[in-house]
Write a protein that holds these residues in place. Structure first.
Motif, mmCIF file in Angstrom:
data_model
loop_
_atom_site.group_PDB
_atom_site.id
_atom_site.type_symbol
_atom_site.label_atom_id
_atom_site.label_comp_id
_atom_site.label_asym_id
_atom_site.label_seq_id
_atom_site.Cartn_x
_atom_site.Cartn_y
_atom_site.Cartn_z
ATOM 1 N N LEU A 56 28.740 -52.636 38.930
ATOM 2 C CA LEU A 56 27.353 -52.611 38.447
ATOM 3 C C LEU A 56 26.663 -53.944 38.695
ATOM 4 O O LEU A 56 25.487 -53.982 39.040
ATOM 5 C CB LEU A 56 27.304 -52.288 36.955
ATOM 6 N N LEU A 59 25.703 -54.006 42.246
ATOM 7 C CA LEU A 59 24.804 -52.954 42.733
ATOM 8 C C LEU A 59 23.383 -53.494 42.805
ATOM 9 O O LEU A 59 22.763 -53.800 41.807
ATOM 10 C CB LEU A 59 24.878 -51.737 41.804
ATOM 11 N N ASP A 61 19.325 -53.815 43.703
ATOM 12 C CA ASP A 61 18.050 -53.103 43.799
ATOM 13 C C ASP A 61 17.336 -53.581 45.045
ATOM 14 O O ASP A 61 17.447 -54.753 45.398
ATOM 15 C CB ASP A 61 17.160 -53.430 42.587
ATOM 16 N N TYR A 62 16.604 -52.713 45.671
ATOM 17 C CA TYR A 62 15.878 -53.082 46.877
ATOM 18 C C TYR A 62 14.413 -52.664 46.750
ATOM 19 O O TYR A 62 14.011 -51.639 47.301
ATOM 20 C CB TYR A 62 16.502 -52.421 48.109
ATOM 21 N N MET B 131 17.323 -47.903 44.453
ATOM 22 C CA MET B 131 16.019 -48.346 43.977
ATOM 23 C C MET B 131 15.472 -47.306 43.010
ATOM 24 O O MET B 131 15.691 -46.102 43.195
ATOM 25 C CB MET B 131 15.062 -48.508 45.159
ATOM 26 N N ASN B 132 14.758 -47.751 42.004
ATOM 27 C CA ASN B 132 14.194 -46.858 40.983
ATOM 28 C C ASN B 132 15.249 -46.162 40.142
ATOM 29 O O ASN B 132 15.049 -45.044 39.675
ATOM 30 C CB ASN B 132 13.269 -45.788 41.613
ATOM 31 N N TRP B 133 16.368 -46.823 39.960
ATOM 32 C CA TRP B 133 17.387 -46.284 39.045
ATOM 33 C C TRP B 133 17.406 -47.124 37.791
ATOM 34 O O TRP B 133 17.491 -48.351 37.859
ATOM 35 C CB TRP B 133 18.779 -46.362 39.696
ATOM 36 N N PHE B 135 19.297 -48.379 34.191
ATOM 37 C CA PHE B 135 20.678 -48.819 33.988
ATOM 38 C C PHE B 135 21.606 -47.653 33.700
ATOM 39 O O PHE B 135 22.733 -47.601 34.214
ATOM 40 C CB PHE B 135 20.755 -49.851 32.847
ATOM 41 N N LYS B 138 22.638 -45.844 36.804
ATOM 42 C CA LYS B 138 23.622 -46.638 37.556
ATOM 43 C C LYS B 138 25.003 -46.527 36.911
ATOM 44 O O LYS B 138 26.014 -46.351 37.594
ATOM 45 C CB LYS B 138 23.215 -48.116 37.565
#
Lengths: 87, 236
Positions: A56, A59, A61-62, B131-133, B135, B138
């Protein structure tokens, strides 16, 4: 043999060994044997926490991907408008 | 020359379908690749079929529409799609823009350099991501992947991923044996493929959560996933 069968067999054998140890051992060994199942559970959950937590944290973000996708959405709309499509 | 067939199952994707189609064919044109798209339309109430028919005016034979009277699920969509493919490679991907067609260039490059049988997009390797997830999304995803890999003893960074490139004969062979549904379906394909000795390579992708339309993910999906995982445990 399926993985399920293998796991079931392995855990059954472990359980039998554990029960025998519990009944036949004394003193320090007996004390350790009593706490083995709890210890095994703690080990598994610690590993899970370590692995999932680590994944996590890595992981990413883009946000730039979301932005470029928006631009492409507009580009495609222009393309279809030029072609005279009613969508 | 290699020909690539994309099987695109659609349900209520009226807004996404034109965009994904445009992106696939633009990518193909830019990279001089031979692509076709097979849309498996399950009688969406939002008019996705009509949109697909409009798109056919632009793309002609490169766009094949297969209409089904009701929602029949992914597995059967792939099986129906395979019969209509002309390519020697088949791409499976989502129609909701979470799988960007630009990655197909990387998939194809990977396949050509390694001659592997399957290339799977992974969100969880270096240069991959989301993207756009939130927590919890995830956490659920990573937790589910962890659960599957420890329970089934399978090494794959993104087992439930559904963005893949297959050699046609590999998909044809493997899909016949698959019994699972939902996320377990995607996992089962990889497990079976490995059992047959097929090679699987991974390529990083960035998964952008859908912009338009409604997600089909819900609390019951997790239950279905657990049931699927349990079934797989006793299959292999």
């Amino acid at each position: 043999m399926s993985r399920g069968t293998n796991l079931f067999a392995a855990s059954s054998i472990s359980a039998i060994i554990w029960i025998i140890t519990l009944f036949l051992s004394t003193g320090y060994v007996n004390e350790v044997a009593k706490s083995m199942p709890t210890y095994a559970l703690i080990l598994y959950f610690s590993y899970a926490l370590f692995k999932v937590g680590g994944d996590l944290s890595r992981l990413k973000d883009y946000p730039e991907e979301a932005e470029s996708l928006q631009k492409e959405v507009e580009e495609s709309k222009r393309f279809y408008k030029e072609k005279g499509l009613k969508l | 020359m290699s020909k690539y067939s994309v099987i695109l199952p659609t349900y209520n994707e009226r807004e996404n379908l034109p965009i994904i189609t445009y992106l696939i064919f633009e990518m193909a044109k830019k990279n001089n690749l031979d692509f076709e798209i097979i849309i498996i339309e399950d009688n969406s109430p939002d008019g996705t079929l009509q949109v697909a028919q409009e798109l056919k005016k632009v793309y002609g034979d490169k766009l094949i529409i297969h209409f089904r009277e009701k929602k029949l699920g992914l597995g059967s969509a792939y099986m129906d799609g395979i019969k209509l493919c002309h390519g020697n490679f088949i791409v499976i991907m989502d129609a909701d823009l979470s799988h960007h067609p630009k990655y197909l260039v990387d998939f194809i490059k990977k396949q050509k350099t390694t001659n592997c049988d399957i290339v799977t997009g992974s969100r969880y390797i270096d240069k991959g991501g989301v993207m756009n997830w939130g927590f919890d999304r995830k956490l659920t995803s990573r937790g589910a992947n962890f659960l599957a890999s420890t329970t089934l003893g399978v090494k794959c960074s993104d087992l439930t991923g559904s963005f893949r490139l297959y050699k046609r004969e590999v998909l044809e062979k493997v899909i016949k044996d698959v019994v699972s549904r939902g996320y377990a379906f995607q996992m089962e394909i990889i497990i079976r493929a490995r059992q047959y000795g097929y090679t699987v390579e991974e390529v990083p992708i960035v998964f952008v959560e859908r912009i338009f339309g409604e997600s089909k993910l819900g609390a019951s999906e997790f239950q279905i996933y657990l049931k699927g995982l349990w079934k797989l445990l006793w299959t292999f």
